[in-house]
Write a protein that holds these residues in place. Structure first.
Motif, PDB file in Angstrom:
ATOM      1  N   TYR A  42      -4.061 -25.277 -28.306  1.00  0.00           N
ATOM      2  CA  TYR A  42      -4.828 -25.532 -27.191  1.00  0.00           C
ATOM      3  C   TYR A  42      -4.693 -25.080 -25.817  1.00  0.00           C
ATOM      4  O   TYR A  42      -3.523 -25.242 -25.576  1.00  0.00           O
ATOM      5  CB  TYR A  42      -5.212 -26.923 -27.486  1.00  0.00           C
ATOM      6  CG  TYR A  42      -6.407 -27.529 -26.831  1.00  0.00           C
ATOM      7  CD1 TYR A  42      -7.757 -27.228 -27.115  1.00  0.00           C
ATOM      8  CD2 TYR A  42      -6.266 -28.200 -25.264  1.00  0.00           C
ATOM      9  CE1 TYR A  42      -8.892 -27.659 -26.407  1.00  0.00           C
ATOM     10  CE2 TYR A  42      -7.351 -28.570 -24.574  1.00  0.00           C
ATOM     11  CZ  TYR A  42      -8.437 -28.288 -25.328  1.00  0.00           C
ATOM     12  OH  TYR A  42      -9.745 -28.675 -24.552  1.00  0.00           O
ATOM     13  N   VAL A  43      -5.702 -24.748 -25.353  1.00  0.00           N
ATOM     14  CA  VAL A  43      -5.486 -24.279 -23.716  1.00  0.00           C
ATOM     15  C   VAL A  43      -6.168 -25.572 -22.821  1.00  0.00           C
ATOM     16  O   VAL A  43      -7.651 -25.339 -23.069  1.00  0.00           O
ATOM     17  CB  VAL A  43      -5.911 -22.850 -23.523  1.00  0.00           C
ATOM     18  CG1 VAL A  43      -5.819 -22.363 -22.102  1.00  0.00           C
ATOM     19  CG2 VAL A  43      -5.206 -21.941 -24.406  1.00  0.00           C
ATOM     20  N   ASP A  69      -2.725 -25.214 -19.273  1.00  0.00           N
ATOM     21  CA  ASP A  69      -1.821 -25.764 -19.783  1.00  0.00           C
ATOM     22  C   ASP A  69      -1.794 -25.186 -21.293  1.00  0.00           C
ATOM     23  O   ASP A  69      -3.049 -25.253 -21.855  1.00  0.00           O
ATOM     24  CB  ASP A  69      -1.762 -27.212 -19.981  1.00  0.00           C
ATOM     25  CG  ASP A  69      -1.488 -27.812 -18.326  1.00  0.00           C
ATOM     26  OD1 ASP A  69      -0.705 -27.066 -17.751  1.00  0.00           O
ATOM     27  OD2 ASP A  69      -2.000 -28.927 -18.235  1.00  0.00           O
ATOM     28  N   ILE A  70      -0.740 -24.700 -22.087  1.00  0.00           N
ATOM     29  CA  ILE A  70      -0.553 -24.338 -23.170  1.00  0.00           C
ATOM     30  C   ILE A  70      -0.178 -25.518 -24.282  1.00  0.00           C
ATOM     31  O   ILE A  70       1.001 -25.972 -23.636  1.00  0.00           O
ATOM     32  CB  ILE A  70       0.190 -23.080 -23.449  1.00  0.00           C
ATOM     33  CG1 ILE A  70      -0.358 -22.024 -22.504  1.00  0.00           C
ATOM     34  CG2 ILE A  70      -0.013 -22.459 -24.767  1.00  0.00           C
ATOM     35  CD1 ILE A  70      -1.658 -21.498 -22.401  1.00  0.00           C
ATOM     36  N   GLN A 101       3.272 -24.772 -19.270  1.00  0.00           N
ATOM     37  CA  GLN A 101       2.430 -24.312 -18.175  1.00  0.00           C
ATOM     38  C   GLN A 101       2.220 -22.861 -18.202  1.00  0.00           C
ATOM     39  O   GLN A 101       3.255 -22.007 -18.414  1.00  0.00           O
ATOM     40  CB  GLN A 101       2.410 -24.719 -16.829  1.00  0.00           C
ATOM     41  CG  GLN A 101       2.087 -25.906 -16.379  1.00  0.00           C
ATOM     42  CD  GLN A 101       2.081 -26.469 -14.907  1.00  0.00           C
ATOM     43  OE1 GLN A 101       2.899 -25.945 -14.149  1.00  0.00           O
ATOM     44  NE2 GLN A 101       1.297 -27.421 -14.520  1.00  0.00           N
ATOM     45  N   PHE A 102       0.930 -22.225 -18.163  1.00  0.00           N
ATOM     46  CA  PHE A 102       0.712 -20.732 -18.202  1.00  0.00           C
ATOM     47  C   PHE A 102       1.137 -20.248 -16.775  1.00  0.00           C
ATOM     48  O   PHE A 102       0.568 -19.896 -15.881  1.00  0.00           O
ATOM     49  CB  PHE A 102      -0.820 -20.316 -18.255  1.00  0.00           C
ATOM     50  CG  PHE A 102      -0.904 -18.712 -18.588  1.00  0.00           C
ATOM     51  CD1 PHE A 102      -0.286 -18.187 -19.751  1.00  0.00           C
ATOM     52  CD2 PHE A 102      -1.354 -18.093 -17.390  1.00  0.00           C
ATOM     53  CE1 PHE A 102      -0.546 -16.978 -19.745  1.00  0.00           C
ATOM     54  CE2 PHE A 102      -1.535 -16.660 -17.570  1.00  0.00           C
ATOM     55  CZ  PHE A 102      -1.158 -15.923 -18.909  1.00  0.00           C
ATOM     56  N   ALA A 135       2.010 -15.145 -15.430  1.00  0.00           N
ATOM     57  CA  ALA A 135       1.022 -15.277 -14.110  1.00  0.00           C
ATOM     58  C   ALA A 135       1.483 -14.342 -13.132  1.00  0.00           C
ATOM     59  O   ALA A 135       0.455 -13.915 -12.493  1.00  0.00           O
ATOM     60  CB  ALA A 135       1.540 -16.800 -13.398  1.00  0.00           C
ATOM     61  N   THR A 136       2.717 -13.781 -12.989  1.00  0.00           N
ATOM     62  CA  THR A 136       2.959 -12.690 -12.112  1.00  0.00           C
ATOM     63  C   THR A 136       2.156 -11.391 -12.752  1.00  0.00           C
ATOM     64  O   THR A 136       1.882 -10.683 -11.804  1.00  0.00           O
ATOM     65  CB  THR A 136       4.505 -12.481 -12.074  1.00  0.00           C
ATOM     66  OG1 THR A 136       5.130 -13.574 -11.629  1.00  0.00           O
ATOM     67  CG2 THR A 136       4.852 -11.135 -11.248  1.00  0.00           C
TER      68      THR A 136
END
Length: 440
Positions: free
Chosen positions: A95-96, A105-106, A123-124, A129-130
Motif C-alpha cells: 500500500y502507498v 509511505d510504502i 518512506q519513499f 526521491a533524488t
C-alpha cells in the motif's frame, strides 16, 4: 470613443503562437513523464517492500527466536485500513500512503500462521526521491528550452514572412506612386512559394489591368483630340471670315478656347506616353527666367537670389513657367512673384491658395478643385506643367502659405506657392529641400 489599436508585427505574433504551443506541449509531456516515472518507481518500491516482508516472514516463522527482523513489526497499530481489510481476508499486499508531508509511505504486510500481522513501513526517500528531483529538474530545463527554441524558430519563420510582406508593401507603394513597371513578385523574391506569392501575383495582375485600361483611355483621348484638331482648325478659320462685331468676337474666342483645349489634351497624351525627350541646353537660369517672364507677363516681379547654370530644355521650362503664371493670374491675386535661387524656381501669388485635393493628390486633369480658386478651366495647366517637369528630370511641388490674416514665422501671409526643383536640387528621399525666404 476611439478604439485602442495595438499594432504588432507578424514575426512576433508567430513567435508568441509557437512559443505558447510549445509551452503547452512541453508542460503536458512533462506532467505525463513525471507521473509515469513516479508510478513506476512507486510500483518498484512496493515490490521491493513486499520481498522484504516475505523474507522477514520466512525468517520469523523458521526461527526459534520470535523477534521480527528487517524493521518489521507485529500487529502495527498504524497499519493502513486498506491493508487491514486484506489481512482480515488472509491475503498479503502492499500500500502507498501519500501522507501529509508530501513524501509517500510504502507499506507491505502479510498474515502469519498464528493470526498476527507482520508489516514493514518505510518512506519513499533516498535514491528514489533524488532520481525524481533530477527528473523534474531535467523536465523543467527541457520545457524552458523548448519554449525559447520555439520562440527563436517563430522569429526566424515570422521574420522571413514579415520581410516578404514588407517588400510586397513597398513595391505596391511604388506602383501606387505611378511606377507601374515595378513587379511585386520580383520584389519579394525567394524560392519558397506561399500565400505571399499569391498576393504578389494578384497585385501584379491588377497593375497590368490598370495599365491596360489607362493606356486604352489615353489612346481614346488622344484619338478624339486628334480627330477634333482638323474641324476645330476649320472652325477657327471660318470664324475669321465672319464680319466684325460682338457675336464674331464671341465665336472666335470660343473657337480659340476649343483649339487650346484640344492642343492641351494632345500634349497631356504625349506626356503620358513617356515618349517625350528633353533637348538639353546650358542656360543661366536667373537670366532665362527674367527674360521669358518679361515677355510673358511684365507685371510679375522676378527676384534672382542666386544665379546658376543649368542643363535643361528651354522650351519645356518656358512652358512650365507659362502654365504656372497663367494659373496664378487666373486663380490667385496680385502680387505674383517669381524667385530664382540656384536651381530652384518658386512662383507665388497672394490668392486663396491651392485646393486641399491638389495638395493631397497632386494636379489632375479635368479637375479644377475648389470653386474659389478653380471655378473655370479644365485642370490641364498644372497637369501639363507637372508632366513637363518629369521630362526635365525635375520635380514640381505645391504648397500654401498661411491664410489671409494669419502670420507665418517669416511674417508673410496668404498665397499659393509652386516650386520647381531642377536636377541636382531636387528633394532627397527623406523629403528635405532647401528653404527659401518668403518675400514681403
Amino acid at each position: 470613443m476611439k478604439r485602442l489599436v495595438l499594432r504588432t508585427g507578424v514575426r512576433w505574433k508567430i513567435s508568441i503562437a509557437i512559443a505558447a504551443v510549445g509551452a503547452l506541449i512541453a508542460m503536458a509531456l512533462s506532467l505525463v513523464v513525471h507521473n509515469a516515472a513516479r508510478v513506476s518507481m512507486l510500483d518498484n518500491a512496493r515490490d521491493v517492500q513486499m520481498d522484504r516482508v516475505l523474507l522477514a516472514q520466512r525468517w520469523y516463522e523458521t526461527s526459534k527466536n520470535k523477534d521480527p527482523r528487517f524493521n518489521t513489526k507485529i500487529n502495527d497499530p498504524a497499519l493502513p485500513r486498506g491493508l487491514q481489510k486484506l489481512m482480515q481476508q488472509k491475503r498479503r499486499g502492499s500500500y502507498v500512503d501519500e501522507g501529509h508531508g508530501g513524501t509517500p509511505d510504502i507499506w507491505a504486510a502479510v498474515p502469519l500462521t498464528n493470526g498476527d500481522v507482520l508489516s514493514l513501513h518505510t518512506q519513499f526517500a533516498g535514491r528514489s526521491a533524488t532520481v525524481m528531483k533530477d527528473l523534474d529538474r531535467a523536465l523543467i530545463i527541457g520545457s524552458v528550452s523548448v519554449v525559447f527554441g520555439g520562440c527563436a524558430l517563430g522569429v526566424l519563420i515570422g521574420g522571413q514572412l514579415s520581410r516578404r510582406l514588407r517588400k510586397a508593401a513597398a513595391a505596391a507603394g511604388h506602383v501606387a506612386q505611378g511606377n507601374t513597371d515595378v513587379r511585386v513578385r520580383d520584389a519579394i523574391g525567394g524560392v519558397v512559394r506561399d500565400e505571399t506569392d499569391d498576393l504578389a501575383r494578384a497585385v501584379d495582375a491588377l497593375t497590368d489591368a490598370l495599365n491596360e485600361r489607362i493606356e486604352a483611355e489615353r489612346r481614346v483621348t488622344a484619338d478624339i483630340a486628334h480627330e477634333l484638331r482638323t474641324p476645330v482648325t476649320g472652325l477657327l478659320t471660318a470664324a475669321e471670315l465672319l464680319p466684325p462685331g460682338r457675336p464674331t468676337e464671341l465665336v472666335r474666342d470660343r473657337a480659340q478656347a476649343m483649339r487650346t483645349l484640344v492642343e492641351d489634351v494632345l500634349e497631356v497624351a504625349r506626356l503620358d506616353s513617356a515618349s517625350e525627350r528633353a533637348e538639353l541646353q546650358e542656360v543661366a537660369l536667373g537670366e532665362f527666367v527674367s527674360r521669358r517672364i518679361a515677355l510673358l507677363n511684365p507685371d510679375v516681379v522676378v527676384r534672382v537670389v542666386h544665379e546658376s547654370w543649368v542643363s535643361t530644355d528651354p522650351r519645356r521650362l518656358e512652358r512650365i513657367l507659362l502654365n504656372l503664371l497663367t494659373n496664378a493670374a487666373k486663380y490667385g491675386k496680385p502680387l505674383v512673384e517669381v524667385t530664382v535661387e540656384g536651381r530652384v524656381v518658386r512662383v507665388r501669388d497672394h490668392g486663396p491658395g491651392f485646393p486641399e485635393a491638389l495638395l493631397r493628390e497632386g494636379p489632375s486633369r479635368f479637375r479644377t478643385g475648389a470653386s474659389d480658386r478653380a471655378g473655370t478651366g479644365h485642370g490641364l495647366g498644372l497637369t501639363i506643367a507637372a508632366g513637363q517637369a518629369r521630362v526635365l528630370g525635375a520635380r514640381l511641388t505645391f504648397r500654401n502659405a498661411a491664410p489671409e490674416g494669419a502670420e507665418t514665422p517669416l511674417g508673410q501671409s496668404g498665397g499659393a506657392i509652386a516650386v520647381l526643383w531642377l536636377p541636382e536640387h531636387a528633394p532627397t528621399n527623406t523629403g528635405s529641400f532647401p528653404m527659401m525666404p518668403l518675400s514681403d
